[in-house]
Design an enzyme around this catalytic site. Structure first.
Site, mmCIF file in Angstrom:
data_model
loop_
_atom_site.group_PDB
_atom_site.id
_atom_site.type_symbol
_atom_site.label_atom_id
_atom_site.label_comp_id
_atom_site.label_asym_id
_atom_site.label_seq_id
_atom_site.Cartn_x
_atom_site.Cartn_y
_atom_site.Cartn_z
ATOM 1 N N TYR A 1 -23.259 34.535 42.047
ATOM 2 C CA TYR A 1 -22.520 34.703 43.272
ATOM 3 C C TYR A 1 -22.394 36.166 43.842
ATOM 4 C CZ TYR A 1 -17.618 34.407 45.070
ATOM 5 O OH TYR A 1 -16.424 34.088 46.240
HETATM 6 N N1 LIG Z 1 -10.390 31.885 47.272
HETATM 7 C C1 LIG Z 1 -10.375 33.166 46.910
HETATM 8 O O1 LIG Z 1 -9.455 33.781 46.446
HETATM 9 C C2 LIG Z 1 -11.720 33.930 47.217
HETATM 10 C C3 LIG Z 1 -11.927 35.326 46.673
HETATM 11 C C4 LIG Z 1 -13.061 35.750 47.046
HETATM 12 C C5 LIG Z 1 -13.976 35.203 48.027
HETATM 13 N N2 LIG Z 1 -13.738 34.043 48.445
HETATM 14 C C6 LIG Z 1 -14.675 33.535 49.507
HETATM 15 O O2 LIG Z 1 -14.013 32.930 50.558
HETATM 16 C C7 LIG Z 1 -14.691 31.589 51.015
HETATM 17 C C8 LIG Z 1 -13.572 30.567 50.883
HETATM 18 O O3 LIG Z 1 -13.140 30.523 49.484
HETATM 19 P P1 LIG Z 1 -12.352 29.293 49.073
HETATM 20 O O4 LIG Z 1 -11.785 29.442 47.930
HETATM 21 O O5 LIG Z 1 -11.429 28.809 50.192
HETATM 22 O O6 LIG Z 1 -13.546 28.046 48.701
HETATM 23 P P2 LIG Z 1 -13.343 26.523 48.204
HETATM 24 O O7 LIG Z 1 -14.285 26.405 47.260
HETATM 25 O O8 LIG Z 1 -11.774 26.139 48.136
HETATM 26 O O9 LIG Z 1 -13.769 25.903 49.680
HETATM 27 C C9 LIG Z 1 -14.999 25.869 49.968
HETATM 28 C C10 LIG Z 1 -15.312 24.557 50.880
HETATM 29 O O10 LIG Z 1 -16.761 24.591 51.234
HETATM 30 C C11 LIG Z 1 -17.320 23.245 51.053
HETATM 31 N N3 LIG Z 1 -18.635 23.220 50.677
HETATM 32 C C12 LIG Z 1 -19.111 23.647 49.504
HETATM 33 N N4 LIG Z 1 -20.510 23.523 49.507
HETATM 34 C C13 LIG Z 1 -20.661 23.050 50.665
HETATM 35 C C14 LIG Z 1 -21.918 22.790 51.362
HETATM 36 N N5 LIG Z 1 -23.129 22.774 50.776
HETATM 37 N N6 LIG Z 1 -22.015 22.208 52.632
HETATM 38 C C15 LIG Z 1 -20.788 22.343 53.430
HETATM 39 N N7 LIG Z 1 -19.534 22.674 52.838
HETATM 40 C C16 LIG Z 1 -19.594 22.933 51.360
HETATM 41 C C17 LIG Z 1 -16.248 22.606 49.998
HETATM 42 O O11 LIG Z 1 -16.145 21.258 50.001
HETATM 43 C C18 LIG Z 1 -14.897 23.175 50.371
HETATM 44 O O12 LIG Z 1 -14.104 22.414 51.275
HETATM 45 C C19 LIG Z 1 -16.033 31.631 50.078
HETATM 46 O O13 LIG Z 1 -16.895 32.347 50.825
HETATM 47 C C20 LIG Z 1 -15.456 32.245 48.956
HETATM 48 O O14 LIG Z 1 -16.689 32.833 48.220
HETATM 49 C C21 LIG Z 1 -12.453 33.410 47.943
#
Ligand SMILES: NC(=O)c1ccc[n+]([C@@H]2O[C@H](COP(=O)([O-])OP(=O)(O)OC[C@H]3O[C@@H](n4cnc5c(N)ncnc54)[C@H](O)[C@@H]3O)[C@@H](O)[C@H]2O)c1
Length: 249
Positions: free
Chosen positions: A152
């Site tokens: 990641y």
């Molecule tokens: N939530 C946090 O606290 C946090 C912290 C740091 C970084 N992030 C980053 O923020 C972004 C969003 O995070 P989140 O927590 O909402 O993620 P999540 O996992 O809740 O949502 C991700 C979405 O992407 C979709 N997805 C996964 N693989 C896919 C693919 N191959 N093709 C199309 N869609 C796909 C999933 O179905 C889901 O709806 C990400 O880049 C994550 O790494 C999140």
């Protein structure tokens, strides 16, 4: 409701859940049209129905290179233009460094890094024509080098690297390329905290504002800002929308 993104069309990857869904809702409330893509068909259809005419959902896997051009074409076909690309989706698995497999690396690099790279290339002509914006996603796990996050962190920091290159190259086109590093209580994060309560408590202790962000109320407004004219003088920046967890200098 507002009009800060009136007349603009955006692509949001991973728009069916978590932060992506918050961005779809916030963008459309600010007048944008949004084409969102996700592999979760059920959640995608439900959100498209909730939002109505300003949103279109397509179910495609962003880790397949050929889908990048299809996604851009779908946005242009639906709404006639493309102004904003939000590379939000990212899937990964945790494992200790020496146990990290090629499969782990492929999943994270293909859904996170390569999807971002391919979509930026595919969207460039439209972004150039419309002096558009790219919003990519980083993570505190990458910035800090958190244990078990090899695949990641690799993808997240690679995304920051290419974002700065594109910000420099595309400055001449008035395309803004920025990165949000969020912290939000999405379903995934909530599940992780329930399964790892000690790590969860530790994570919260490291948040000066002492709460997890809300995808729509806390993270999406930062994306609205970067997508709007208000963000025109920012490029190549990593914006920490994480309650003060990491204070970049
Ligand atoms: N939530 C946090 O606290 C946090 C912290 C740091 C970084 N992030 C980053 O923020 C972004 C969003 O995070 P989140 O927590 O909402 O993620 P999540 O996992 O809740 O949502 C991700 C979405 O992407 C979709 N997805 C996964 N693989 C896919 C693919 N191959 N093709 C199309 N869609 C796909 C999933 O179905 C889901 O709806 C990400 O880049 C994550 O790494 C999140």
């Amino acid at each position: 409701m507002g009009n800060r993104l009136a007349g603009k069309t955006a692509i949001v990857t991973g728009g069916a859940g978590g932060i992506g869904r918050g961005i779809v809702r916030a963008f459309t409330k600010q007048g944008a049209n949004v084409l969102f893509v996700d592999i979760n068909e059920e959640a995608g259809k439900a959100l498209a129905e909730e939002v109505g005419d300003q949103a279109r959902f397509i179910s495609l896997d962003i880790s397949q290179q050929e889908n990048a051009a299809k996604i851009v074409a779908a946005a242009v076909e639906a709404f006639g233009r493309l102004d904003v690309l939000v590379n939000n989706a990212h899937a990964s698995r945790q494992a200790p460094f020496v146990e990290t497999t090629q499969e782990h690396m492929d999943l994270s690099m293909n859904t996170g890094f390569y999807a971002t790279f391919w979509l930026m290339q595919a969207a460039y002509p439209q972004l150039k024509a419309n002096e558009g914006a790219v919003i990519n996603f980083a993570s505190g796990s990458g910035l800090r080098g958190m244990p078990t996050q090899t695949s990641y962190a690799a993808a997240k920091e690679a995304i920051r690297g290419i974002s700065r290159v594109a910000a420099n190259e595309w400055a001449v086109d008035n395309i803004n390329v920025n990165i949000i590093s969020p912290l939000a209580a999405t379903e995934g994060v909530q599940k992780y905290i329930e399964a790892n309560p000690e790590t969860g408590a530790q994570m919260l202790a490291n948040v000066p504002l002492h709460r997890y962000g809300d995808p729509e109320k806390d993270i999406a407004p930062v994306a609205v800002f970067l997508a709007s004219e208000d963000g025109n003088y920012l490029t190549g920046q990593t914006i920490m929308a994480d309650g003060g967890s990491i204070m970049m200098r």
